[in-house]
Design an enzyme around this catalytic site. Structure first.
Site, short mmCIF file in Angstrom:
data_model
loop_
_atom_site.label_atom_id
_atom_site.label_comp_id
_atom_site.label_asym_id
_atom_site.label_seq_id
_atom_site.Cartn_x
_atom_site.Cartn_y
_atom_site.Cartn_z
CB CYS A 62 -4.18 -8.09 36.26
SG CYS A 62 -4.69 -8.56 34.58
CB CYS A 99 -5.94 -11.25 32.30
SG CYS A 99 -4.16 -11.49 32.34
CB CYS A 155 -1.12 -11.57 34.86
SG CYS A 155 -1.07 -10.08 33.85
#
Lengths: 191, 191
Positions: B48, B50, B53
């Site tokens: 991920c 983003c 996280c």
């Protein structure tokens, strides 16, 4: 089984003509149609599955692209135009009589796409527009009633017709949005 | 040139062991680590990009997946856990001493992913966890300082390492989110 996406996709995707410099968009009114002159080729034209973009009766996807806003001029019946949803990021200027969206405009000056208007080239009779180049917001067609069980066939049909399916925008556009977000946060790095 | 993504990707992606039923996640504190027992295999494990996280020092991506929330139990030092951002959709429960996120939980009952907790299997010593299966929110790494000019090489490296890159979630997950949105709007159709 091939699934119908949109007339501008199902009939074969048009390649833009070299030197093409635009045309006139007209709403669907038979009397006093709104006319919008666009003096530029469309960029980032794509099939869009979102629930807000205008699409012709029966189409599963909209086809929409962008042009510089200074290349867009309302040339007939501006009095019929109305913004569909003032609260939306893209202000969609639609004909209040027939409902067709003539252009969508972003008024938020710090948005990555500020300065670009969203248009549907199918509203113009001129030939030479670049056809759609990818498919965006594909999963969103579930929100307008497509059963999830049909999605694999929809994505396959898009691929078969030459449009890579994305559930957001294309990587190039998503990178532009992320770069703008990075600039706003002060985390942007050029190299 | 191959770009380093995350240790659980760069060293070769683990296949889940049959019958594997979980393990214990530990934060990075050398004294009194928080322990969380997870009695299930991870699902939808993915890289991920983003910015929210947790990821280990130096990694470009996080690796995160989900398990049923009832399979998650805090077994040591719950007093050290704190929610990073109460306003975020995913409430990330982090160790207030070392900063590691032990699990993320959605408390919004009408969310498509309600009932699933987000975990980082690298916090467990047990072998048998399913490795990452795709890459999500790839463009978002620009927001943590990756230059846009490097994105093509990043996406290529992800592909080469066996992870299809997406700028949102995977199609299966995006369809789940759209189906939930359709149900909320009353536009959902089963067939």
């Amino acid at each position: 089984m091939s699934i119908a996406i949109h007339p501008a996709v199902d009939g074969g995707i048009a390649k833009g003509a070299e030197g093409f410099s635009g045309g006139t968009l007209r709403c669907h009114c038979t009397r006093d149609p709104v006319e919008v002159n666009v003096s530029a080729q469309v960029a980032f034209n794509h099939a869009c599955g979102c629930t807000k973009c205008w699409k012709p009766q029966g189409a599963l996807f909209s086809v929409v692209g962008v042009v510089p806003r200074e290349k867009v001029a309302i040339t007939a019946h501006p009095e019929k135009l109305k913004v569909v949803d003032e609260s939306a990021l893209i202000q969609r200027h639609a004909c209040s009589a027939c409902g067709v969206h003539l252009f969508g405009r972003i008024e938020k000056k710090d948005h990555a796409f500020y300065g670009l208007d969203f248009i549907h080239t199918e509203l113009s009779k001129e030939k030479g527009w670049q056809g759609p180049e990818f498919a965006a917001f594909v999963s969103s067609i579930i929100e307008s009633g497509t059963p999830p069980s049909k999605m694999q066939a929809v994505r396959q049909s898009l691929e078969d017709k030459g449009l890579t399916p994305y559930d957001c925008l294309s990587p190039a556009l998503m990178d532009l949005l992320a770069a703008q977000a990075a600039r706003a946060k002060g985390t942007y790095r050029e190299s």
